[in-house]
Motif scaffolding. Structure first.
Motif, PDB file in Angstrom:
ATOM      1  N   MET A   1      15.059 -98.773 -67.818  1.00  0.00           N
ATOM      2  CA  MET A   1      14.563 -99.571 -66.701  1.00  0.00           C
ATOM      3  C   MET A   1      15.475-100.766 -66.440  1.00  0.00           C
ATOM      4  O   MET A   1      15.754-101.079 -65.301  1.00  0.00           O
ATOM      5  N   ARG A   2      15.922-101.415 -67.502  1.00  0.00           N
ATOM      6  CA  ARG A   2      16.771-102.597 -67.344  1.00  0.00           C
ATOM      7  C   ARG A   2      18.126-102.226 -66.752  1.00  0.00           C
ATOM      8  O   ARG A   2      18.685-102.970 -65.970  1.00  0.00           O
ATOM      9  N   ARG A   3      18.642-101.047 -67.121  1.00  0.00           N
ATOM     10  CA  ARG A   3      19.931-100.623 -66.602  1.00  0.00           C
ATOM     11  C   ARG A   3      19.831-100.337 -65.106  1.00  0.00           C
ATOM     12  O   ARG A   3      20.742-100.657 -64.342  1.00  0.00           O
ATOM     13  N   ALA A   4      18.736 -99.739 -64.715  1.00  0.00           N
ATOM     14  CA  ALA A   4      18.544 -99.437 -63.292  1.00  0.00           C
ATOM     15  C   ALA A   4      18.430-100.734 -62.489  1.00  0.00           C
ATOM     16  O   ALA A   4      18.989-100.844 -61.398  1.00  0.00           O
ATOM     17  N   GLN A   5      17.711-101.706 -63.032  1.00  0.00           N
ATOM     18  CA  GLN A   5      17.566-102.987 -62.351  1.00  0.00           C
ATOM     19  C   GLN A   5      18.924-103.676 -62.235  1.00  0.00           C
ATOM     20  O   GLN A   5      19.262-104.217 -61.178  1.00  0.00           O
ATOM     21  N   ALA A   6      19.693-103.625 -63.282  1.00  0.00           N
ATOM     22  CA  ALA A   6      21.023-104.237 -63.254  1.00  0.00           C
ATOM     23  C   ALA A   6      21.913-103.535 -62.228  1.00  0.00           C
ATOM     24  O   ALA A   6      22.672-104.189 -61.504  1.00  0.00           O
ATOM     25  N   ALA A   7      21.814-102.220 -62.134  1.00  0.00           N
ATOM     26  CA  ALA A   7      22.618-101.463 -61.179  1.00  0.00           C
ATOM     27  C   ALA A   7      22.224-101.821 -59.746  1.00  0.00           C
ATOM     28  O   ALA A   7      23.090-102.002 -58.879  1.00  0.00           O
ATOM     29  N   VAL A   8      20.927-101.947 -59.489  1.00  0.00           N
ATOM     30  CA  VAL A   8      20.462-102.300 -58.153  1.00  0.00           C
ATOM     31  C   VAL A   8      20.903-103.719 -57.800  1.00  0.00           C
ATOM     32  O   VAL A   8      21.370-103.974 -56.676  1.00  0.00           O
ATOM     33  N   GLU A   9      20.802-104.635 -58.733  1.00  0.00           N
ATOM     34  CA  GLU A   9      21.253-106.005 -58.489  1.00  0.00           C
ATOM     35  C   GLU A   9      22.749-106.041 -58.204  1.00  0.00           C
ATOM     36  O   GLU A   9      23.200-106.756 -57.305  1.00  0.00           O
ATOM     37  N   TYR A  10      23.509-105.251 -58.940  1.00  0.00           N
ATOM     38  CA  TYR A  10      24.950-105.181 -58.716  1.00  0.00           C
ATOM     39  C   TYR A  10      25.244-104.659 -57.313  1.00  0.00           C
ATOM     40  O   TYR A  10      26.106-105.196 -56.611  1.00  0.00           O
ATOM     41  N   LEU A  11      24.539-103.620 -56.893  1.00  0.00           N
ATOM     42  CA  LEU A  11      24.750-103.068 -55.562  1.00  0.00           C
ATOM     43  C   LEU A  11      24.394-104.074 -54.468  1.00  0.00           C
ATOM     44  O   LEU A  11      25.085-104.166 -53.452  1.00  0.00           O
ATOM     45  N   PHE A  12      23.314-104.826 -54.668  1.00  0.00           N
ATOM     46  CA  PHE A  12      22.949-105.855 -53.689  1.00  0.00           C
ATOM     47  C   PHE A  12      24.017-106.950 -53.616  1.00  0.00           C
ATOM     48  O   PHE A  12      24.367-107.411 -52.532  1.00  0.00           O
ATOM     49  N   MET A  13      24.536-107.347 -54.748  1.00  0.00           N
ATOM     50  CA  MET A  13      25.583-108.364 -54.759  1.00  0.00           C
ATOM     51  C   MET A  13      26.850-107.833 -54.082  1.00  0.00           C
ATOM     52  O   MET A  13      27.508-108.548 -53.323  1.00  0.00           O
ATOM     53  N   LEU A  14      27.172-106.582 -54.330  1.00  0.00           N
ATOM     54  CA  LEU A  14      28.331-105.962 -53.702  1.00  0.00           C
ATOM     55  C   LEU A  14      28.144-105.886 -52.181  1.00  0.00           C
ATOM     56  O   LEU A  14      29.062-106.197 -51.421  1.00  0.00           O
ATOM     57  N   ALA A  15      26.948-105.513 -51.746  1.00  0.00           N
ATOM     58  CA  ALA A  15      26.655-105.445 -50.309  1.00  0.00           C
ATOM     59  C   ALA A  15      26.751-106.837 -49.675  1.00  0.00           C
ATOM     60  O   ALA A  15      27.313-106.988 -48.584  1.00  0.00           O
ATOM     61  N   ALA A  16      26.237-107.836 -50.349  1.00  0.00           N
ATOM     62  CA  ALA A  16      26.302-109.201 -49.822  1.00  0.00           C
ATOM     63  C   ALA A  16      27.760-109.664 -49.715  1.00  0.00           C
ATOM     64  O   ALA A  16      28.154-110.283 -48.725  1.00  0.00           O
ATOM     65  N   ALA A  17      28.569-109.355 -50.719  1.00  0.00           N
ATOM     66  CA  ALA A  17      29.980-109.734 -50.677  1.00  0.00           C
ATOM     67  C   ALA A  17      30.691-109.031 -49.524  1.00  0.00           C
ATOM     68  O   ALA A  17      31.521-109.644 -48.837  1.00  0.00           O
ATOM     69  N   LEU A  18      30.378-107.776 -49.277  1.00  0.00           N
ATOM     70  CA  LEU A  18      30.991-107.041 -48.173  1.00  0.00           C
ATOM     71  C   LEU A  18      30.586-107.624 -46.820  1.00  0.00           C
ATOM     72  O   LEU A  18      31.417-107.754 -45.918  1.00  0.00           O
ATOM     73  N   VAL A  19      29.322-107.987 -46.680  1.00  0.00           N
ATOM     74  CA  VAL A  19      28.858-108.578 -45.426  1.00  0.00           C
ATOM     75  C   VAL A  19      29.580-109.901 -45.170  1.00  0.00           C
ATOM     76  O   VAL A  19      30.038-110.171 -44.057  1.00  0.00           O
TER      77      VAL A  19
END
Length: 56
Positions: A1-19
């Motif tokens: 569960m923690r790994r999935a949460q970390a992966a989702v947070e990473y993807l959100f941060m990556l999306a924010a950086a791209l925007v």
């Protein structure tokens, strides 16, 4: 569960950086176009003034 949460947070941060990067690129392109247009107008004015001076 923690790994999935970390992966989702990473993807959100990556999306924010791209925007943010895309917004900066858009602003720089608009600024570049504005500077280019101003440069063109100034060049035309200089040529006009030089022609008037030379023809006087």
């Amino acid at each position: 569960m923690r790994r999935a949460q970390a992966a989702v947070e990473y993807l959100f941060m990556l999306a924010a950086a791209l925007v943010i990067a895309l917004m900066v690129i858009r602003i720089l392109m608009r600024l570049s176009k504005s500077i280019s247009e101003q440069n063109e107008r100034t060049s035309r004015e200089i040529i006009k003034e030089l022609n008037q001076t030379l023809n006087s």
